[in-house]
Design an enzyme around this catalytic site. Structure first.
Site, PDB file in Angstrom:
ATOM      1  N   HIS A 181       0.842  -1.195   0.000  1.00 14.19           N
ATOM      2  CA  HIS A 181       0.000   0.000   0.000  1.00 14.19           C
ATOM      3  C   HIS A 181       0.878   1.246   0.000  1.00 14.19           C
ATOM      4  O   HIS A 181       2.061   1.191   0.349  1.00 14.19           O
ATOM      5  CB  HIS A 181      -0.913  -0.032   1.232  1.00 14.19           C
ATOM      6  CG  HIS A 181      -1.853   1.127   1.325  1.00 14.19           C
ATOM      7  ND1 HIS A 181      -1.552   2.249   2.061  1.00 14.19           N
ATOM      8  CD2 HIS A 181      -3.073   1.345   0.780  1.00 14.19           C
ATOM      9  CE1 HIS A 181      -2.559   3.108   1.967  1.00 14.19           C
ATOM     10  NE2 HIS A 181      -3.491   2.589   1.201  1.00 14.19           N
ATOM     11  N   ASN A 183       1.317   3.597   1.960  1.00 11.61           N
ATOM     12  CA  ASN A 183       1.992   4.015   3.186  1.00 11.61           C
ATOM     13  C   ASN A 183       3.009   3.005   3.698  1.00 11.61           C
ATOM     14  O   ASN A 183       3.572   3.185   4.778  1.00 11.61           O
ATOM     15  CB  ASN A 183       0.967   4.339   4.287  1.00 11.61           C
ATOM     16  CG  ASN A 183       0.192   3.114   4.764  1.00 11.61           C
ATOM     17  OD1 ASN A 183       0.471   1.987   4.383  1.00 11.61           O
ATOM     18  ND2 ASN A 183      -0.811   3.352   5.591  1.00 11.61           N
ATOM     19  N   LYS A 184       3.282   1.953   2.918  1.00 11.32           N
ATOM     20  CA  LYS A 184       4.234   0.935   3.355  1.00 11.32           C
ATOM     21  C   LYS A 184       5.662   1.327   2.960  1.00 11.32           C
ATOM     22  O   LYS A 184       5.898   2.285   2.216  1.00 11.32           O
ATOM     23  CB  LYS A 184       3.865  -0.422   2.771  1.00 11.32           C
ATOM     24  CG  LYS A 184       2.506  -0.928   3.236  1.00 11.32           C
ATOM     25  CD  LYS A 184       2.433  -1.041   4.747  1.00 11.32           C
ATOM     26  CE  LYS A 184       1.166  -1.719   5.243  1.00 11.32           C
ATOM     27  NZ  LYS A 184      -0.049  -0.911   5.054  1.00 11.32           N
ATOM     28  N   ASN A 185       6.643   0.540   3.442  1.00  8.90           N
ATOM     29  CA  ASN A 185       8.049   0.908   3.223  1.00  8.90           C
ATOM     30  C   ASN A 185       8.443   0.860   1.760  1.00  8.90           C
ATOM     31  O   ASN A 185       9.323   1.600   1.327  1.00  8.90           O
ATOM     32  CB  ASN A 185       8.958   0.006   4.050  1.00  8.90           C
ATOM     33  CG  ASN A 185       8.877   0.328   5.531  1.00  8.90           C
ATOM     34  OD1 ASN A 185       7.863   0.811   6.014  1.00  8.90           O
ATOM     35  ND2 ASN A 185       9.956   0.083   6.260  1.00  8.90           N
ATOM     36  N   ILE A 186       7.847  -0.032   0.988  1.00  6.52           N
ATOM     37  CA  ILE A 186       7.863   0.092  -0.472  1.00  6.52           C
ATOM     38  C   ILE A 186       6.421  -0.032  -0.940  1.00  6.52           C
ATOM     39  O   ILE A 186       5.588  -0.627  -0.262  1.00  6.52           O
ATOM     40  CB  ILE A 186       8.756  -0.945  -1.189  1.00  6.52           C
ATOM     41  CG1 ILE A 186       8.153  -2.347  -1.101  1.00  6.52           C
ATOM     42  CG2 ILE A 186      10.179  -0.910  -0.662  1.00  6.52           C
ATOM     43  CD1 ILE A 186       8.758  -3.326  -2.086  1.00  6.52           C
TER      44      ILE A 186
END
Length: 380
Positions: A181, A183-186
């Protein structure tokens, strides 16, 4: 001069990745194709060669994992009440019952010892959650699963790039679910992936992610079980390919920013801090616990005052057993006091790789000023 608004997170997509997406759009092959295969191969290489299949969402990864784990309607699945609600929603939608267990208040992760006490003859699987990218104790978790014959579906939505005892999360264990998603780290904008144990599970995942269809050599088709529409497109997969190449760089920068938060947040504020020694985490989020008992204002007002100063913040997450859906399943306030206390006091502060050190300093100063002006008289 007014400073630009600082969100609590923001994806960083470089120009090379943008150009790669344009190439995909021009290629005429924009749904699942070669870019999906490239992303899956790159992910598999990070997962010690384990089979990986890319999916339209991280929630979809959890859904298919429940199928592959053999969870049936009426079964019980043990999980934590402190997570994004998708973790439990997929269990309900599958016809099973989520069995919540309280968290360890220090780590804010599922208390594995409490999980053992929740096991019944109907227990089929356990879904631990790596909240904020901090890995649940995999040694204790899998020892528990082996003792009771449970499948493990790791909700590793937030922990790509994290490690357990030096081994990347996802490179070992049972079924592992990642989210990409925004807002995730990738990110792939929306998307996820499921890591499995063998090619038989991977083949089933492929069928289930596209309506259960099996294409036969003569051009005909067969469907043996109802699947879903969870395939990732090549447009989004190309974003993921570019992002994955930067994962290590992103993780390093997140750790640097987290260290600065530890250095700059004033201990006198009485904030509950993350577990600093969990350096195997990927610092997906930096979450503090507000000292609400010392304040004349609530969390919402703290967030509003931060926003007025141009700083975004978040709440990740309310204790989900307090939602109406789960109260109707019999859960009630007071069932899981540690999760309720953490869920009520959590404040997620800005943390993303493009931040400057000065952005951390700005957040720390603003939070100090807001809280210091809001302490009850006995605590000033």
């Amino acid at each position: 001069m007014t400073q630009p608004f600082l969100p609590f997170t923001r994806p960083h997509i470089d120009e090379a990745t943008i150009a790669g997406v344009v190439e995909v759009l021009r290629s005429g092959w924009i749904t699942s194709g070669p870019q999906v295969k490239t992303l899956e191969a790159k992910l598999s290489a990070r997962m010690a060669g384990r089979p990986v299949r890319a999916l339209a969402t991280g929630t979809g990864a959890l859904e298919l994992a429940l199928h592959i784990a053999g969870v049936q309607p009426g079964d019980e699945v043990i999980t934590t009440p402190l997570s994004w609600v998708a973790t439990a929603n997929v269990i309900v939608r599958h016809g099973a019952r989520p069995v919540f267990v309280d968290i360890d208040p220090r780590t804010r992760l599922m208390d594995v010892e409490r999980a053992e006490a929740a096991i019944t003859p109907r227990s089929r699987a356990i879904i631990p959650v790596d909240l904020a990218g901090v890995p649940v104790d995999r040694d204790c978790l899998y020892a528990l699963a082996r003792r009771h014959g449970l499948r493990v579906i790791e909700d590793a939505a937030q922990s790509l790039g994290a490690r357990w005892r030096g081994r990347p999360v996802g490179s070992f264990g049972d079924l592992v679910c990642f989210s990409f998603h925004a807002n995730k780290n990738i990110t792939t904008a929306e998307g996820g992936a499921l890591v499995m144990n063998d090619e038989a599970e991977a083949a089933r995942c492929e069928r289930l992610r596209l309506q259960g269809v099996v294409r036969l050599p003569d051009g005909n088709q067969e469907v043996e079980e109802a699947g879903a529409k969870l395939n990732l497109t090549d447009v989004l997969a190309r974003i993921g390919v570019g992002q994955l190449d930067q994962l290590d760089e992103f993780t390093t920068r997140r750790a640097q920013l987290a260290r600065r938060y530890f250095e700059r947040l004033d201990p006198a504020l009485g904030l509950g801090m993350p577990v600093e020694e969990y350096e195997q985490g990927n610092w997906h989020m930096f979450q503090v616990l507000l000292p609400l008992e010392r304040l004349t204002i609530g969390r919402g007002e703290v967030m509003a005052q931060l926003h007025a100063r141009g700083i975004g913040s978040g709440v990740h997450y309310p204790a989900m057993h307090l939602f109406g859906l789960y109260r109707r399943l019999g859960y009630a306030p007071g069932n899981f006091p540690h999760a309720e206390a953490v869920g009520a006091a959590t404040l997620t502060l800005p943390l993303f790789p493009a931040m400057e050190d000065s952005d951390v300093d700005r957040v720390c100063t603003a939070l100090r000023d807001i809280l210091a002006a809001s302490f009850r008289p006995a605590h000033r």
